[in-house]
Write a protein that holds these residues in place. Structure first.
Motif, PDB file in Angstrom:
ATOM      1  N   GLU A 142     -16.814  18.844  -7.448  1.00  0.00           N
ATOM      2  CA  GLU A 142     -17.621  17.622  -7.339  1.00  0.00           C
ATOM      3  C   GLU A 142     -19.088  17.976  -7.570  1.00  0.00           C
ATOM      4  OE1 GLU A 142     -15.262  14.926  -4.065  1.00  0.00           O
ATOM      5  OE2 GLU A 142     -16.477  16.581  -3.316  1.00  0.00           O
ATOM      6  N   SER A 147     -16.239  14.138 -10.770  1.00  0.00           N
ATOM      7  CA  SER A 147     -15.146  14.925 -10.191  1.00  0.00           C
ATOM      8  C   SER A 147     -14.350  15.550 -11.325  1.00  0.00           C
ATOM      9  CB  SER A 147     -14.226  14.045  -9.346  1.00  0.00           C
ATOM     10  OG  SER A 147     -14.912  13.505  -8.241  1.00  0.00           O
ATOM     11  N   THR A 167      -3.300  12.788  -5.211  1.00  0.00           N
ATOM     12  CA  THR A 167      -3.166  11.394  -4.785  1.00  0.00           C
ATOM     13  C   THR A 167      -4.004  11.110  -3.540  1.00  0.00           C
ATOM     14  OG1 THR A 167      -1.154  11.975  -3.568  1.00  0.00           O
ATOM     15  CG2 THR A 167      -0.869  11.069  -5.752  1.00  0.00           C
ATOM     16  N   VAL A 168      -4.013  12.055  -2.606  1.00  0.00           N
ATOM     17  CA  VAL A 168      -4.819  11.888  -1.383  1.00  0.00           C
ATOM     18  C   VAL A 168      -6.301  11.808  -1.738  1.00  0.00           C
ATOM     19  CG1 VAL A 168      -5.460  12.939   0.824  1.00  0.00           C
ATOM     20  CG2 VAL A 168      -3.098  13.102   0.005  1.00  0.00           C
ATOM     21  N   TYR A 169      -6.722  12.665  -2.645  1.00  0.00           N
ATOM     22  CA  TYR A 169      -8.122  12.687  -3.065  1.00  0.00           C
ATOM     23  C   TYR A 169      -8.512  11.394  -3.778  1.00  0.00           C
ATOM     24  CZ  TYR A 169     -12.343  14.180  -5.535  1.00  0.00           C
ATOM     25  OH  TYR A 169     -13.629  14.276  -6.024  1.00  0.00           O
ATOM     26  N   ASN A 171      -7.085   8.448  -3.601  1.00  0.00           N
ATOM     27  CA  ASN A 171      -7.030   7.301  -2.685  1.00  0.00           C
ATOM     28  C   ASN A 171      -8.349   7.122  -1.944  1.00  0.00           C
ATOM     29  OD1 ASN A 171      -4.523   6.010  -2.952  1.00  0.00           O
ATOM     30  ND2 ASN A 171      -3.488   7.641  -1.845  1.00  0.00           N
ATOM     31  N   LYS A 172      -8.991   8.215  -1.625  1.00  0.00           N
ATOM     32  CA  LYS A 172     -10.283   8.146  -0.933  1.00  0.00           C
ATOM     33  C   LYS A 172     -11.405   7.768  -1.903  1.00  0.00           C
ATOM     34  CE  LYS A 172      -9.064  11.680   2.484  1.00  0.00           C
ATOM     35  NZ  LYS A 172      -9.359  13.054   2.976  1.00  0.00           N
ATOM     36  N   LEU A 173     -11.208   8.150  -3.164  1.00  0.00           N
ATOM     37  CA  LEU A 173     -12.267   7.973  -4.164  1.00  0.00           C
ATOM     38  C   LEU A 173     -12.288   6.579  -4.773  1.00  0.00           C
ATOM     39  CD1 LEU A 173     -14.216  10.225  -5.097  1.00  0.00           C
ATOM     40  CD2 LEU A 173     -12.806  10.476  -7.140  1.00  0.00           C
ATOM     41  N   GLN A 174     -11.113   5.981  -4.930  1.00  0.00           N
ATOM     42  CA  GLN A 174     -10.999   4.708  -5.662  1.00  0.00           C
ATOM     43  C   GLN A 174     -10.700   3.568  -4.694  1.00  0.00           C
ATOM     44  OE1 GLN A 174     -11.882   2.915  -7.804  1.00  0.00           O
ATOM     45  NE2 GLN A 174     -10.566   2.799  -9.571  1.00  0.00           N
ATOM     46  N   PRO A 175     -11.618   2.624  -4.516  1.00  0.00           N
ATOM     47  CA  PRO A 175     -11.422   1.539  -3.556  1.00  0.00           C
ATOM     48  C   PRO A 175     -10.429   0.478  -3.991  1.00  0.00           C
ATOM     49  CG  PRO A 175     -13.489   1.246  -4.736  1.00  0.00           C
ATOM     50  CD  PRO A 175     -12.938   2.570  -5.170  1.00  0.00           C
ATOM     51  N   ASN A 228      -6.313  -4.635  -2.192  1.00  0.00           N
ATOM     52  CA  ASN A 228      -5.127  -4.192  -1.460  1.00  0.00           C
ATOM     53  C   ASN A 228      -3.875  -4.674  -2.186  1.00  0.00           C
ATOM     54  OD1 ASN A 228      -4.362  -6.936  -0.328  1.00  0.00           O
ATOM     55  ND2 ASN A 228      -6.395  -6.682   0.602  1.00  0.00           N
TER      56      ASN A 228
END
Length: 411
Positions: A142, A147, A167-169, A171-175, A228
């Motif tokens: 980063e 990224s 995927t975890v990374y 998910n935090k990055l993309q709202p 969502n």
């Protein structure tokens, strides 16, 4: 956010391997709502890889590289990326321990060569992703709002690492998330499908609508972007209902993972019916499609391959006089094949295919002429088709149409 893929490896450029990683990663980027405008394939060359990476960083927020993380001299991805990003490479003790453990497991008592320690060096300050299926760790750098994600090339290492860590990374990055639904159609050509939904396509913003062609089928993907999952689904549902109203029974599924043969087998199981296939030009492809489905043993009674006229007469009792009068490729023979298959296999429903797959025509009958008959209870439906394409395409189209005819007859 904009993402870009860089696939690294001369073997991809030479066509020695198929770039399945790009297809997988493209689909995953879409599922995270990332805009993917460009992909690159670069050989194992330091200068060209550096140039590709600089271009990607300039126009994208996230750059995902796959390949080139191995222990040999031509594995340059990590070193070039560190140089471009201005990062120092340092030895990571945990990665070294993991390499020792994995190599002992792989090589048993063989000596571990010195070049393997190259994989233990990582850019200082990077996020390290453990590789549970190989020795090369994954890396996330980063810097300046960008990224850079480095993944191993072998799919059996890359895919699990993406699922477990990337995927975890992301998910935090993309709202925002993307939600898609696929409407699968059989019996209407792609050009007609597009014409019937052109008003929806021209008026689209969010959700978006796209049509895709598949042999004998047309698919429509509806995709919505929202904060969502619930909101995205609500945006997609009205479009799907509109399509159902327009295409009616031509829609066989709205489940992206469900194929035409899955629908047919499910319907046969629900109705507790057994089917027999009788094939000439398709040579068992229809039975093969059905056998792809788990649980088909409950409903597939038997499959006959009756390629020669003698086998049509011997195996399913096609009359010799019918063959002489109308020829093997005829609706009359297709009907007798379906009926005879039911009797010989003691099945409930029969589906038969006879045709000319090519490359040579037969007398007054052209390549691509195919007859498909379905016999169920006291009803017989026979269809005539004139397919275009080479031998394999004619056969594939025949199988798809046979499955669709079987689906419709079951209704």
């Amino acid at each position: 956010m904009v993402a870009e893929l860089i696939s690294v490896g001369t073997e991809i450029l030479l066509g020695n391997i198929v770039n399945t990683n790009a297809a997988y990663l493209s689909e995953k980027c879409a599922s995270f709502g990332l805009s993917l405008y460009n992909q690159q394939v670069v050989g194992d060359n330091e200068d060209r890889l550096a140039d590709a990476l600089k271009v990607a960083i300039e126009r994208s927020d996230i750059v995902i590289l796959s390949g080139g993380l191995g222990p040999t001299q031509d594995d340059l991805t990590k070193e070039v990326t560190a140089k471009v990003m201005g990062c120092e490479l340092i030895e990571d003790a945990h990665s070294k321990d993991h390499i020792i453990s994995m190599l002992k497991s792989f090589a048993l008592k063989e000596n571990i060569t010195e070049n393997n320690w190259k994989q233990a060096f990582v850019p200082k300050g990077a996020i390290i992703m453990e590789n549970h299926n190989g020795t090369a760790p994954g890396i996330i750098i980063e810097k300046d709002g960008k990224s850079i994600i480095l993944l191993p090339g072998p799919p059996n290492e890359m895919i699990p690492m993406f699922e477990e860590s990337v995927t975890v990374y992301l998910n935090k990055l993309q709202p925002e998330i993307l939600y898609s639904m696929m409407v699968k159609i059989c019996g209407v050509g792609e050009s007609k499908v597009e014409t019937l939904v052109l008003d929806l396509i021209n008026g689209q913003t969010n959700p978006t609508i796209a049509t895709y062609a598949k042999t004998g089928e047309a698919h429509i993907r509806i995709t919505a972007k929202a904060k969502n999952l619930g909101s995205a689904k609500k945006m997609v549902e009205p479009i799907v209902e509109t399509l159902k109203d327009r295409f009616k029974d031509n829609i066989y599924s709205t489940n992206e993972n469900e194929e035409l043969e899955d629908v047919v087998v499910k319907e046969l199981i629900n109705k507790k019916l057994q089917v027999v296939t009788v094939e000439s030009c398709t040579g068992g492809l229809l039975a093969g499609r059905l056998i792809n489905v788990s649980g088909v043993s409950q409903v597939l009674k038997q499959g006959f391959i009756t390629y020669a006229n003698e086998s049509k007469m011997k195996l399913v009792n096609v009359n010799e006089s019918t063959l002489k009068q109308f020829g093997a490729v005829s609706k009359e023979v297709a009907i007798e094949m379906a009926k005879g298959g039911i009797i010989e296999a003691d099945a409930d429903i029969g589906i038969a295919i006879t045709g000319i797959a090519g490359p040579n025509a037969e007398e007054d009958k052209p390549v691509g002429l195919v007859y498909i008959a379905c016999c169920y209870k006291d009803n017989v439906v026979v269809k005539e088709y004139n397919f275009n394409g080479n031998r394999q395409k004619v056969r594939d189209q025949s199988v798809t149409k046979a499955l669709d005819l079987l689906r419709r007859c079951l209704k």
